[in-house]
Design an enzyme around this catalytic site. Structure first.
Site, PDB file in Angstrom:
ATOM      1  N   ASN A 138       6.741  -9.664 -27.772  1.00 48.33           N
ATOM      2  CA  ASN A 138       6.987 -10.982 -27.651  1.00 48.33           C
ATOM      3  C   ASN A 138       8.153 -11.498 -28.503  1.00 48.33           C
ATOM      4  O   ASN A 138       7.799 -11.736 -29.774  1.00 48.33           O
ATOM      5  CB  ASN A 138       5.783 -11.842 -27.688  1.00 48.33           C
ATOM      6  CG  ASN A 138       5.888 -13.182 -27.625  1.00 48.33           C
ATOM      7  OD1 ASN A 138       6.636 -13.774 -27.105  1.00 48.33           O
ATOM      8  ND2 ASN A 138       4.746 -13.929 -28.185  1.00 48.33           N
TER       9      ASN A 138
ATOM     10  N   HIS B 279      -0.474 -18.207 -24.367  1.00 46.74           N
ATOM     11  CA  HIS B 279      -0.230 -17.646 -25.721  1.00 46.74           C
ATOM     12  C   HIS B 279      -0.514 -18.894 -26.826  1.00 46.74           C
ATOM     13  O   HIS B 279      -0.548 -20.106 -26.278  1.00 46.74           O
ATOM     14  CB  HIS B 279       1.287 -17.472 -26.079  1.00 46.74           C
ATOM     15  CG  HIS B 279       1.312 -16.797 -27.460  1.00 46.74           C
ATOM     16  ND1 HIS B 279       1.537 -17.426 -28.504  1.00 46.74           N
ATOM     17  CD2 HIS B 279       1.656 -15.694 -27.685  1.00 46.74           C
ATOM     18  CE1 HIS B 279       1.386 -16.569 -29.664  1.00 46.74           C
ATOM     19  NE2 HIS B 279       1.558 -15.349 -28.997  1.00 46.74           N
TER      20      HIS B 279
ATOM     21  N   GLU C 275      -5.914 -11.997 -29.244  1.00 45.22           N
ATOM     22  CA  GLU C 275      -4.986 -12.269 -30.312  1.00 45.22           C
ATOM     23  C   GLU C 275      -5.512 -13.359 -31.326  1.00 45.22           C
ATOM     24  O   GLU C 275      -5.623 -14.663 -30.967  1.00 45.22           O
ATOM     25  CB  GLU C 275      -3.829 -13.055 -29.769  1.00 45.22           C
ATOM     26  CG  GLU C 275      -3.013 -12.094 -28.859  1.00 45.22           C
ATOM     27  CD  GLU C 275      -1.381 -12.369 -29.004  1.00 45.22           C
ATOM     28  OE1 GLU C 275      -0.591 -11.322 -29.526  1.00 45.22           O
ATOM     29  OE2 GLU C 275      -1.020 -13.409 -28.553  1.00 45.22           O
TER      30      GLU C 275
ATOM     31  N   SER D 151      -0.111  -9.292 -35.868  1.00 45.95           N
ATOM     32  CA  SER D 151       0.488  -8.656 -37.170  1.00 45.95           C
ATOM     33  C   SER D 151       0.527  -7.127 -37.007  1.00 45.95           C
ATOM     34  O   SER D 151       0.263  -6.388 -37.930  1.00 45.95           O
ATOM     35  CB  SER D 151       0.173  -8.948 -38.336  1.00 45.95           C
ATOM     36  OG  SER D 151       0.374 -10.556 -38.624  1.00 45.95           O
TER      37      SER D 151
HETATM   38  C1  PEP Z   1       2.365 -12.922 -31.021  1.00 46.22           C
HETATM   39  O1  PEP Z   1       3.293 -13.460 -30.857  1.00 46.22           O
HETATM   40  O2  PEP Z   1       1.745 -12.823 -29.940  1.00 46.22           O
HETATM   41  C2  PEP Z   1       1.929 -11.862 -31.954  1.00 46.22           C
HETATM   42  C3  PEP Z   1       0.962 -11.314 -32.085  1.00 46.22           C
HETATM   43  O3  PEP Z   1       2.667 -12.230 -33.096  1.00 46.22           O
HETATM   44  P1  PEP Z   1       2.854 -11.195 -34.516  1.00 46.22           P
HETATM   45  O4  PEP Z   1       2.864  -9.897 -34.075  1.00 46.22           O
HETATM   46  O5  PEP Z   1       4.119 -11.723 -35.184  1.00 46.22           O
HETATM   47  O6  PEP Z   1       1.519 -11.673 -35.313  1.00 46.22           O
END
Ligand code: PEP
Length: 250
Positions: free
Chosen positions: A9, A94, A166, A212
């Protein structure tokens, strides 16, 4: 056996020339991967990314869409528009969109239905805040978000939906959920799907972890029983790093 889907993403990053060189570089690294490789790019990069990805195993997705087909919705992009240029995936709900642009469970559900009707593959995001995790509400939050997102879908449509778990506190913060916590939460989501659509459907639904993910933790996360790959933000901006995540099992 569920396929692992590793989706980047990019959020609001990369100009078309950067998107082009990224895909060019990534292609070589991931050409032998049995995992599904997806890049969710900003609207302005989609056409260029699609051109570059032609003939490769890289699929291209968008990061949002409207549920209406067309009309007086200034600044919006419809699923039909995405489909017409060859986009295959779309992220829906999201947490950044829920937090900054008033996405609700209801709009997430409308977008999901529309995406599925167009045969766009949706990646629907659910996840709790740190406060909700600490107060013991994570299970209620993620199962409720899942139920409301999927409401009114047929079994087949649920099977065609990818869910990304997430935790909000892990997105862009460098903090990752432990592999045990991520797996347990994803099991709660799968149980919720089973409750409403049956075990067979639940066992087919791809549920990713996001928050992350990087090359140093991808393997331990993606090897867990219920984690079917990841949605990757920051670490998807550098082709070599993202390729290591895709190739976690090599
Ligand atoms: C995301 O944008 O869905 C995400 C998980 O970001 P990151 O990997 O930077 O935490």
């Amino acid at each position: 056996m569920r396929k692992k889907v590793i989706a980047g993403n990019w959020k609001m990053n990369k100009l078309p020339n950067e998107a082009i060189s990224f895909i060019e570089e990534l292609e070589n690294y991931v050409k032998d991967s049995e995992n599904e490789v997806v890049i969710c790019a900003p609207y302005t990069d989609l056409f260029y990314a699609l051109n570059m990805a032609q003939g490769t195993n890289i699929k291209i997705g968008a990061q949002n869409m409207n549920w209406e087909e067309k009309g007086a919705y200034t600044g919006e992009v419809s699923g039909e528009m995405l489909k017409s240029i060859g986009v295959e995936y779309v992220i829906i709900g999201h947490s950044e969109r829920r937090a900054y642009y008033n996405e609700t469970d209801e709009t997430v559900n409308k977008k999901l239905k529309k995406a599925l009707s167009l045969e766009l593959k949706p990646i629907v995001c659910v996840g709790e805040s740190l406060e909700q995790r600490e107060s013991g509400d994570a299970k209620t939050i993620v199962t409720t978000q899942t139920k409301l997102a999927l409401e009114g879908l047929t079994n087949k449509e649920v099977e065609d939906t990818i869910i990304a778990y997430e935790p909000i506190w892990a997105i862009g913060t460098g903090k990752t959920a432990t592999k045990e916590d991520a797996n347990e939460t994803i099991k709660w989501i799968r149980e919720e799907v089973a409750k409403n659509y049956g075990e067979e459907v639940a066992n087919k639904v791809i549920i990713q972890y996001g928050g992350s993910v990087k090359s140093s933790n991808a393997k331990e996360l993606f090897e867990m029983s219920d984690i079917d790959g990841g949605l990757v933000g920051g670490a998807s901006l550098v082709a070599e790093e993202f390729a290591k995540i895709v190739n976690y099992n090599k």
